[in-house]
Design a protein around this motif. Structure first.
Motif, PDB file in Angstrom:
ATOM      1  N   VAL A   1      37.437 -56.984   3.197  1.00 10.48           N
ATOM      2  CA  VAL A   1      37.275 -55.566   2.952  1.00 10.48           C
ATOM      3  C   VAL A   1      36.151 -55.402   1.933  1.00 10.48           C
ATOM      4  O   VAL A   1      36.171 -56.023   0.874  1.00 10.48           O
ATOM      5  CB  VAL A   1      38.577 -54.936   2.406  1.00 10.48           C
ATOM      6  N   GLU A   2      35.198 -54.577   2.266  1.00  7.86           N
ATOM      7  CA  GLU A   2      34.080 -54.322   1.357  1.00  7.86           C
ATOM      8  C   GLU A   2      34.380 -53.077   0.532  1.00  7.86           C
ATOM      9  O   GLU A   2      34.787 -52.046   1.062  1.00  7.86           O
ATOM     10  CB  GLU A   2      32.805 -54.114   2.169  1.00  7.86           C
ATOM     11  N   HIS A   3      34.193 -53.197  -0.778  1.00 11.59           N
ATOM     12  CA  HIS A   3      34.403 -52.077  -1.691  1.00 11.59           C
ATOM     13  C   HIS A   3      33.081 -51.711  -2.339  1.00 11.59           C
ATOM     14  O   HIS A   3      32.256 -52.583  -2.596  1.00 11.59           O
ATOM     15  CB  HIS A   3      35.394 -52.455  -2.799  1.00 11.59           C
ATOM     16  N   PRO A   4      32.876 -50.426  -2.651  1.00 14.15           N
ATOM     17  CA  PRO A   4      31.661 -50.036  -3.346  1.00 14.15           C
ATOM     18  C   PRO A   4      31.662 -50.613  -4.754  1.00 14.15           C
ATOM     19  O   PRO A   4      32.700 -50.686  -5.397  1.00 14.15           O
ATOM     20  CB  PRO A   4      31.724 -48.506  -3.370  1.00 14.15           C
ATOM     21  N   SER A   5      30.498 -51.050  -5.209  1.00 20.78           N
ATOM     22  CA  SER A   5      30.406 -51.642  -6.542  1.00 20.78           C
ATOM     23  C   SER A   5      29.003 -51.478  -7.088  1.00 20.78           C
ATOM     24  O   SER A   5      28.020 -51.635  -6.362  1.00 20.78           O
ATOM     25  CB  SER A   5      30.749 -53.127  -6.484  1.00 20.78           C
ATOM     26  N   LEU A   6      28.916 -51.163  -8.368  1.00 26.43           N
ATOM     27  CA  LEU A   6      27.621 -51.153  -9.050  1.00 26.43           C
ATOM     28  C   LEU A   6      27.296 -52.533  -9.603  1.00 26.43           C
ATOM     29  O   LEU A   6      26.154 -52.837  -9.896  1.00 26.43           O
ATOM     30  CB  LEU A   6      27.625 -50.152 -10.215  1.00 26.43           C
ATOM     31  N   GLY A   7      28.340 -53.340  -9.783  1.00 28.11           N
ATOM     32  CA  GLY A   7      28.135 -54.660 -10.370  1.00 28.11           C
ATOM     33  C   GLY A   7      28.270 -54.639 -11.876  1.00 28.11           C
ATOM     34  O   GLY A   7      27.596 -55.386 -12.581  1.00 28.11           O
ATOM     35  N   CYS A   8      29.135 -53.766 -12.366  1.00 32.45           N
ATOM     36  CA  CYS A   8      29.404 -53.746 -13.806  1.00 32.45           C
ATOM     37  C   CYS A   8      30.894 -53.508 -14.023  1.00 32.45           C
ATOM     38  O   CYS A   8      31.590 -53.001 -13.155  1.00 32.45           O
ATOM     39  CB  CYS A   8      28.573 -52.698 -14.531  1.00 32.45           C
ATOM     40  N   ILE A   9      31.349 -53.902 -15.191  1.00 31.46           N
ATOM     41  CA  ILE A   9      32.737 -53.683 -15.597  1.00 31.46           C
ATOM     42  C   ILE A   9      32.705 -52.740 -16.788  1.00 31.46           C
ATOM     43  O   ILE A   9      31.874 -52.893 -17.691  1.00 31.46           O
ATOM     44  CB  ILE A   9      33.425 -55.013 -15.957  1.00 31.46           C
ATOM     45  N   CYS A  10      33.609 -51.770 -16.774  1.00 34.69           N
ATOM     46  CA  CYS A  10      33.637 -50.757 -17.827  1.00 34.69           C
ATOM     47  C   CYS A  10      35.002 -50.685 -18.495  1.00 34.69           C
ATOM     48  O   CYS A  10      36.006 -51.100 -17.917  1.00 34.69           O
ATOM     49  CB  CYS A  10      33.311 -49.388 -17.236  1.00 34.69           C
TER      50      CYS A  10
END
Length: 68
Positions: A1-10
């Motif tokens: 399953v592909e999820h949207p991601s910016l590639g950062c953790i907040c």
């Protein structure tokens, strides 16, 4: 399953918003110039008040689409 991601953790910012604590190398976040310590307050039309708003706004996006 592909999820949207910016590639950062907040995490929650003390000033409101979502504070960036990790930026993955080569990610969209890095390419956009996000840095550790930046605070995200809006993603598209969604106001970001904390890390949970950030997660909800991201899950409303389609993978591989651009956000402002």
């Amino acid at each position: 399953v592909e999820h949207p991601s910016l590639g950062c953790i907040c995490r929650d910012s003390l000033r409101g918003g979502a504070e960036v604590v990790v930026v993955e190398p080569g990610s969209a976040a890095e390419k956009a110039g996000l840095r550790v310590g930046d605070v995200i307050t809006r993603i598209g039309n969604y106001a970001i008040r904390n890390q949970y708003d950030y997660a909800r706004a991201m899950f409303r996006q389609m993978p591989s689409t651009q956000v402002r």
